[in-house]
Design an enzyme around this catalytic site. Structure first.
Site: not given
Ligand code: PHE
Ligand code: ZN
Length: 877
Positions: A268, A303-304, A326
């Site tokens: 996501a 998380h998102e 992250e």
């Molecule tokens: N940033 C997203 C996450 O870890 C991961 C992601 C990276 C999604 C690249 C799509 C492309 O929450």
């Molecule tokens: Zn992330």
């Protein structure tokens, strides 16, 4: 053969852009066959930029239709453009407005980066470098700007028009077209841009923040799936409340939308105010989703959402700092799940994940520091090291600072860096300033690859009542890092007396000990505890307080003592894992176990099962016998996966057969007629019951038919899938029929098809590759969908060691051949599947050579993407 650039990007070359983007206005005209994008960028030179410095904007597969500066078309000599860049040769030395127009073909975008179509819906994915596939831009995370987005589309195809921020205008345009205008007041880097246009259904709710603001919440999906979004909505609301409680973080826009799409490269994406999700992490109903799916949805929704502060409000200066957002956000989602469910169970779950995926990465050819200092393809660095080891590093900070100290530091981080694009150094500095500690040695965790090994020896002197504990750390070399610095390792511990109770001491010397925490900072330290009344058994790294491998001189008896008596649930679990891993590994290497060893382990497992104080989910974890891949990793070199599989099977038989009736009784007693709920208690009960089924199937005659019966009788996907997967992994006489029945029963549901693919790929029999090949080449197999491809191929390389690493090379070639085809469509998916070859250095020679030959053929015979090329070169090197 190689077509794409092999250029390496270095952290040391970082420099800010000579120009700032002050504001962005985008206008998308979305039509069935193509999309026209007009961008108006207000740009200015930085104070220290020399007049005449060219402005170079990024592009990727773009073609410029037109260009104007401050309203006037640009003459040809003033700029240069190609697919990958747009250069203004001598921009004005003052603020100016650059207007460009490009035309995109979202339908043909199978890389799923930039603007693409998924089942008819237009959607975007911009992290890390997708925005340059939409318009020419300074596509890097340290360029922050406010965005205003106007979009128009045929109302019949796209009644729903969404983008970041707040909806400020909408209306009809005639000709069946309509439009919407969205404005995001928060400055953001382009990777957080998002837009969605499609014919979507939705569910709505709202959340009132701690300061009393009402936020409208929406989850969008294809029609007919709305009811399956309810658990995601529930998870979102709980996440919003938790971030206020635990971190004092409030949501900042008036709307928060989530869209589920079926073609998505990762899980996501945290786009500001408009998260886009892989639909497998949104949709859930009991008949088609497992408890693990519900757990995953809750975690990723959280998380998102948490990224809104750790990622969006505070973002990364450059992609080398990816771990800043992250690792921290994974830590936050782990904490959320721990608070919502069971903390020990979640901790075991997270460590198991770390050990099955991050440790192998960190000990193989793809090892890299959580903050790398070079890359060829940034998409290859969305790794378990950046995410999961990154979370462990933040967890160690929390352990060292304590709960209040950690919260104080996080408050300072938000206060000091809100609105910044920042670095790991700045993050560490916050923790130093908030605590008054020097964390310079600790920072090495971010900068160095490899899993530390901690060796422990101890001795007890009854005469002087002193107990001595010697702890030494070493880290094996990793690619590009021949020598290693010692790390600051927080070690939570306790001493346990012969009666199973905690023991105290009157004094300790040799290292910094703060309460139950030892800070190990040198290659080796020796601690001397005074006033210890009896010889204790040490319980070390409680709660897995550092991501290390531990080697102790504890006997099997000592470990089983810990399994019964440790007050730390993690270490109780870990002691059982250590014992069974050692028994299997030794047997695989020809050192048979004794009858006593097995009996003692069996007794400890049964005690755990019978213990009324432990909850079911924990028991399920405790009864889980380590996977073949975990044992293979433990052996580390010259591994023969056939021998490991045989040893594991025979340990299971030896453990289970004498108590099969008892286990079957417990299995029967755990049946339930309650209406399905995904809650932790019910899920725990199911996981224990299915854990018993796994033991019975692997280790006794009665399991196979029990599994077949469970498959038929199941009233939810958790039980049905478990019955099938267990049958397939043990390749019981019923397995093939169950696979067939499952496929027919759920034909037409793509997410359930993924489960079928995942289970199918784990069959240990010799025909599995031929069956997978038939599946993959069937005319109706959706060859461009990442979920389908990963379910089949990812599951094979990661979880079917016996067949993937076959000595005849058939498993390796099956994958490299698939990778060649997938690479033409979607390089990110291809390179991720290829990472499974990182296991090669651990294998016995014939397998290793067969694997290398397959990789060499891939390199010699095909032109490959940068994504695949980089992974390939690192594994071959
Ligand atoms: N940033 C997203 C996450 O870890 C991961 C992601 C990276 C999604 C690249 C799509 C492309 O929450
Ligand atoms: Zn992330």
């Amino acid at each position: 053969m190689r077509t794409e650039s092999e250029q390496t990007i270095y952290l040391k070359d970082y420099a800010p852009t000579p120009y700032r983007i002050v504001s962005v206005e985008l206008d998308f005209k979305i039509l069935e066959e193509s999309t026209r994008v007009r961008a108006q960028l207000t740009i200015e030179p930085r104070e220290d930029t020399a007049p005449g410095t060219p402005l170079v904007l990024d592009g990727d597969e773009l073609k410029l239709n037109s260009i104007a500066l401050d309203g006037a078309p640009l003459v040809l000599s003033a700029y240069a453009s190609d697919a990958n860049s747009l250069t203004l040769v001598e921009p004005p030395h003052k603020r100016f407005v650059l207007e460009t127009e490009v035309t995109l073909k979202p339908e043909a975008n199978t890389k799923l980066m930039g603007l693409y179509r998924s089942s008819g819906t237009w959607c975007t994915q911009c992290e890390p470098e997708g925005f340059r596939r939409i318009t020419y831009y300074l596509d890097r995370p340290d360029v922050l700007a406010p965005f205003k987005v106007r979009m128009s589309a045929p109302k019949s195809l796209a009644p729903v028009l969404l983008a970041n921020g707040n909806l400020v205008d909408q209306g009809e345009l005639g000709d069946g077209m309509h439009f919407a205008v969205w404005e995001d007041p928060f400055l953001k880097p382009a990777y957080l841009f998002a837009l969605v246009a499609g014919d979507l259904g939705s569910i709505k709710d709202s959340f009132t923040t701690m300061s009393g603001r009402k936020v409208e919440l929406g989850i969008y999906s294809t029609h007919g799936k709305e009811a399956e979004c309810a658990y995601a909505m529930d998870s979102l609301i709980r996440s919003m409340a938790w971030d206020e409680r635990r971190f004092g973080r409030e949501y900042d826009l008036d709307v928060f939308n989530i869209v589920a799409v079926s073609d998505f490269n990762f899980g996501a994406m945290e786009n500001k105010g408009l998260n886009i999700f892989n639909d497998r992490l949104v949709f859930a109903k009991p008949e088609t989703a497992t408890d693990a799916n519900y757990h995953g949805i809750e975690r990723v929704i959280a998380h998102e959402y948490f990224h809104n502060w750790t990622g969006n409000r505070i973002t990364c200066r450059d992609w080398f700092q990816l771990c800043l957002k992250e690792g921290l956000t994974v830590f936050r989602d782990q904490e959320f799940t721990s608070d919502e469910r069971s903390r020990p169970v979640q901790r075991i779950h997270d460590v198991q994940n770390l050990r099955t995926s991050q440790f192998p990465e960190d000990g193989g050819p793809l090892a890299h520091p959580p903050r790398p200092d070079s890359y060829r393809e940034i998409n290859n660095f969305y790794t378990t090291t950046v995410y999961e080891k990154g979370a462990e590093i933040v967890r160690m900070l929390a352990t060292i600072l304590g709960e209040d100290g950690f919260r104080k530091a996080m408050d300072l981080y938000f206060e000091r860096h809100d609105g910044d694009a920042t670095t790991i150094e700045a993050f560490i500095k916050v923790f130093e300033d908030a605590s008054g500690r020097d964390l310079s040695q600790f920072a090495t965790w971010y900068l160095q690859a490899g899993t530390p090994k901690v060796s422990v020896t101890d001795s007890y002197d009854a005469a002087s009542q002193t107990y001595t504990l010697t702890l030494s750390q070493t880290i094996d070399p990793t690619p590009g890092e021949p020598t290693k610095k010692p790390l600051l390792i927080p070690l939570r511990f306790g001493l346990i007396g012969p009666n199973g109770s905690p023991m105290g001491w009157t004094g300790v010397s040799g290292a910094a000990v703060e309460g139950d925490l030892i800070l190990l900072d040198g290659d080796s330290v020796t601690l001397t505890f005074e006033g210890v009344a009896n010889k204790p058994i040490p319980s070390l790294f409680r709660g897995f307080s550092a991501p290390v491998k531990v080697n102790t001189n504890l006997s099997q008896d000592d470990l089983l003592f810990l399994a019964r008596h440790d007050s730390d649930p993690f270490n109780r679990w870990d002691a059982l894992q250590t014992v069974s891993t050692a028994l299997i590994a030794n047997a695989a290497e020809g050192k048979a176990w004794s009858e006593n060893d097995v009996e003692a382990l069996r007794a400890a497992l049964i005690d755990t099962l019978d213990n009324a104080e432990l909850d079911d989910a924990f028991k399920a974890q405790a009864l889980d016998i380590p996977a073949e891949t975990v044992v293979g990793r433990h052996i580390g070199r010259d591994v023969n996966p056939d021998a490991v599989a045989a040893a594991r099977k025979s340990l299971l038989t030896a453990l289970v057969s004498p108590v099969a009736a008892k286990l079957a009784g417990a299995y029967g007693a755990l049946a339930s007629s309650d209406v399905y709920s995904p809650d932790a208690a019910q899920a725990g009960r199911r996981s224990l019951r299915n854990g018993l089924l796994a033991l019975l199937t692997a280790g006794s005659e009665r399991g196979a038919s029990l599994a077949a019966e469970q498959f038929e009788a199941a009233t939810n996907m958790t039980d049905r899938y478990a019955a099938m997967a267990i049958s397939v992994r043990n390749w019981t006489s019923e397995a093939s029929a169950l696979l067939g029945e499952f496929r027919t029963r759920f034909a037409g549901d793509p997410l359930v098809f993924d489960k079928w693919l995942t289970a199918s790929a784990q069959a240990p029999d010799d025909e599995v590759i031929e069956r997978m090949r038939a599946t993959l080449t069937a005319p109706d197999f959706p060859k461009t969908n990442p979920n389908r491809l990963r379910s089949l191929l990812g599951s094979f390389v990661m979880a079917n060691p016996v067949q993937f690493t076959r000595t005849d090379g058939a498993g390796f070639r099956f994958i490299t051949e698939a990778v060649v085809e997938i690479d033409k469509v979607n390089p990110q998916v291809a390179s991720r599947i290829l990472t499974g070859f990182r296991v090669l250095p651990t294998l016995e020679a014939p397998r290793r050579e067969a694997g290398m030959a397959a990789l060499q053929a891939l390199k010699d015979q095909h032109s490959l993407s940068r994504n695949v090329g980089e992974i390939l070169d690192r594994i071959i090197a």
